[in-house]
Scaffold this active site. Sequence first.
Site, mmCIF file in Angstrom:
data_model
loop_
_atom_site.group_PDB
_atom_site.id
_atom_site.type_symbol
_atom_site.label_atom_id
_atom_site.label_comp_id
_atom_site.label_asym_id
_atom_site.label_seq_id
_atom_site.Cartn_x
_atom_site.Cartn_y
_atom_site.Cartn_z
ATOM 1 N N ARG A 36 0.879 -1.102 -0.207
ATOM 2 C CA ARG A 36 -0.131 -0.007 0.040
ATOM 3 C C ARG A 36 0.978 1.231 0.029
ATOM 4 O O ARG A 36 2.018 1.258 0.580
ATOM 5 C CB ARG A 36 -0.870 -0.071 1.179
ATOM 6 C CG ARG A 36 -0.385 -0.245 2.414
ATOM 7 C CD ARG A 36 -1.480 -0.344 3.619
ATOM 8 N NE ARG A 36 -1.533 -1.556 4.176
ATOM 9 C CZ ARG A 36 -2.717 -1.876 4.859
ATOM 10 N NH1 ARG A 36 -3.655 -1.244 5.095
ATOM 11 N NH2 ARG A 36 -2.562 -3.232 5.422
ATOM 12 N N GLU A 44 -3.824 5.706 3.598
ATOM 13 C CA GLU A 44 -3.395 4.850 2.617
ATOM 14 C C GLU A 44 -4.251 4.540 1.419
ATOM 15 O O GLU A 44 -5.515 4.533 1.454
ATOM 16 C CB GLU A 44 -3.163 3.317 3.422
ATOM 17 C CG GLU A 44 -2.263 3.398 4.573
ATOM 18 C CD GLU A 44 -2.332 2.107 5.185
ATOM 19 O OE1 GLU A 44 -1.177 1.796 6.049
ATOM 20 O OE2 GLU A 44 -3.302 1.504 5.270
ATOM 21 N N ALA A 80 -14.816 -2.236 17.089
ATOM 22 C CA ALA A 80 -15.689 -2.120 16.148
ATOM 23 C C ALA A 80 -15.451 -3.355 14.987
ATOM 24 O O ALA A 80 -16.485 -3.820 14.442
ATOM 25 C CB ALA A 80 -15.280 -0.881 15.236
ATOM 26 N N GLN A 81 -14.383 -4.212 15.040
ATOM 27 C CA GLN A 81 -14.392 -5.059 14.128
ATOM 28 C C GLN A 81 -14.605 -6.491 14.816
ATOM 29 O O GLN A 81 -15.027 -7.739 14.250
ATOM 30 C CB GLN A 81 -12.886 -5.425 13.712
ATOM 31 C CG GLN A 81 -12.259 -6.483 13.123
ATOM 32 C CD GLN A 81 -12.920 -6.806 11.815
ATOM 33 O OE1 GLN A 81 -13.150 -8.142 11.471
ATOM 34 N NE2 GLN A 81 -13.539 -5.785 10.961
ATOM 35 N N THR A 104 -6.890 -5.686 18.661
ATOM 36 C CA THR A 104 -6.742 -4.550 19.516
ATOM 37 C C THR A 104 -6.336 -3.265 18.349
ATOM 38 O O THR A 104 -5.923 -3.752 17.358
ATOM 39 C CB THR A 104 -5.871 -4.646 20.599
ATOM 40 O OG1 THR A 104 -4.695 -5.044 20.158
ATOM 41 C CG2 THR A 104 -6.401 -5.854 21.439
ATOM 42 N N GLY A 154 -4.809 -7.290 14.629
ATOM 43 C CA GLY A 154 -4.981 -5.953 15.018
ATOM 44 C C GLY A 154 -3.643 -4.967 14.614
ATOM 45 O O GLY A 154 -3.660 -3.811 14.547
ATOM 46 N N GLY A 155 -2.613 -5.702 14.371
ATOM 47 C CA GLY A 155 -1.396 -5.013 14.089
ATOM 48 C C GLY A 155 -1.303 -4.922 12.571
ATOM 49 O O GLY A 155 -1.565 -5.794 11.891
ATOM 50 N N ASP A 156 -1.210 -3.604 12.297
ATOM 51 C CA ASP A 156 -1.194 -3.463 10.544
ATOM 52 C C ASP A 156 -0.691 -2.298 10.194
ATOM 53 O O ASP A 156 -0.892 -1.797 9.047
ATOM 54 C CB ASP A 156 -2.814 -3.275 10.077
ATOM 55 C CG ASP A 156 -3.596 -2.259 10.790
ATOM 56 O OD1 ASP A 156 -2.973 -1.413 11.709
ATOM 57 O OD2 ASP A 156 -4.749 -2.211 10.470
#
Lengths: 353, 353
Positions: free
Chosen positions: B55, B66, B149-150, B211, B235-237
């Site tokens: 990205r 992004e 939210a996810q 998270t 959660g890690g992105d």
Amino acid sequence: MTAPEPSRLAYVPFVSVANMMRLIHRIGISEMLSGVAAYIEEDFHRWELFDKTPRVASHSDVGVIELMPTSDGAVYGFKYVNGHPKNTAEGLQTVTAFGLLADVQTGYPVLLSEMTVLTALRTAATSALVAKYLAPEGADTMTLIGNGAQSEFQAMAFRAICGIRKLRLYDIDPEATRKVMRNLAGQGFELTACGSAQEAIEGAQIITTCTADKQYATILTDNMVGAGVHINAIGGDCPGKTELHKDILSRADVFVEYPPQTRIEGEIQQMPADFPVTEMWEVITGAAKGRRDARQITLFDGVGFATEDFSALRYLRDQLETTGLYEALDMIADPDDPRDLFGMLQRAKTADL
Amino acid sequence: MTAPEPSRLAYVPFVSVANMMRLIHRIGISEMLSGVAAYIEEDFHRWELFDKTPRVASHSDVGVIELMPTSDGAVYGFKYVNGHPKNTAEGLQTVTAFGLLADVQTGYPVLLSEMTVLTALRTAATSALVAKYLAPEGADTMTLIGNGAQSEFQAMAFRAICGIRKLRLYDIDPEATRKVMRNLAGQGFELTACGSAQEAIEGAQIITTCTADKQYATILTDNMVGAGVHINAIGGDCPGKTELHKDILSRADVFVEYPPQTRIEGEIQQMPADFPVTEMWEVITGAAKGRRDARQITLFDGVGFATEDFSALRYLRDQLETTGLYEALDMIADPDDPRDLFGMLQRAKTADL
């Protein structure tokens, strides 16, 4: 039960093609070209602030689709634009575009706009702004080689910003030239349709080339270009697409927007990687010289850079409140509790179906 | 005089947030999650066809914006997405998104859609699809650490695609867990709110961490993770944002979407550049093994890849005709004669003002 109204941030102001055209007529095209040029000039002054990256291109056999992002640290913007030279034969636009601004602090979009028409304005405004710094003094005559969709916008911008009054037109398709003659009739230009590129450049201080073939073309050869002119070469804008013979590049002083992009896409893709160029932001801030003498050939190798679209979108955004020429687009999900996207979805079912 | 009507191509179908929510309820969320997962699976089978690129990110102190482009040669797509962890405290979404599909042959956009809600679906659908290949056989219990939210979307996708019936919930904020308990009540889950991550993972065959803190966090430590589980770490992105202690990564077999992106953004950013991973497309096509034995720890280091958004948009596009849940957006300038953009603008003045 009705769902709670989304907050103001959930709606993104959208400028449609129809509203863009209304806006241009409301403001006046000359006024708007000058306004966009002023924002572009302002952003060239802030050049070092910008997050700059060459465009992100997806090439295919028939064309290219590109994303052009940038940011000044407070506002983020990008443009989607395609380039499909074969489209014209199918009755479609070679270039279509739309663009977006977003708030860097929140990441929320704040403007979505058509940019096919706006790009035509910003391209012309950029060319004319550059010529204001580079063209020989007292220039009143411009040659327009390539009489496609961009040509009238170039003419209008050079009149508004550089005082051009005489146009000499040439296109390999005489019907394209007749179209420009029709469209610009009554706009106060002295118009001459020419039978060749050679004839078209006679007596012009500014030569604009804006042809659209995706191939190495030679619209101008070296012997055609005399001393003391400014060449505004904007048709070359992707790998394999150029308009000028390389000998002209060697004789001219070449000015560019953003060298890493221009070396890939511009006329100078024909030259070695260390071919000397001057960046326009340096000329505009006074850090570099523009035209040094009357006999010099200056050449703007324009490919269109993301900051120029950013400037045009900034200009547009500043016209929205006074004109009201936009719609509110329900593009951002905005639950009352940001962690409760699923709850928003569930409540929409109760409210809506 | 009225301006000629723009052609059909000038209008881009637009799916608003309201229409996206209507569509989900019309189709049914479980059905739609399974449908999106099927398109994602299909595109993993066509993996080698895709134009893949990490990205294009624009980072700031408070977040990231992004662009995620891809193409299968016939259709081009991209998503705009932001990530602003501090937004939640301001009542805003951490992540908002929209996306676009375009025809590679013409470069014309063919779909514009909200993607905040759609991304929640595709993220959950991807996780569950991956777990279908990696989770231990007969898994019926999932831990959900991070109840933002996810989380409900993950729960619904794992039920629809993997048969998960029991959920063990934990969040550092008990109010977030109560929200999930409320939202998923009556959906046929056996729900357990837990007082710690340690407690939450007891008896679960699948552990999902989602998270949102933008910092190196340690949601799971090595001693917490027993043999035979599947970890779904989503959660890690982004660089600097991880959830797992690196010792877990060393003990697990790690599966990823697109290694050049995951090595920058995923949990494996903590590991050396040559840390061995398996690509999910290889597992799905059968070119690589997924789970080999019951005691193995499998770990999906999910960061979200452009092809998954592409698949979700393809799915959405295929629902438009039957549902009619879209608006036509006047986004593309489309003059009768493509070279006559200026003429179109002039005629709009006569027609409109």
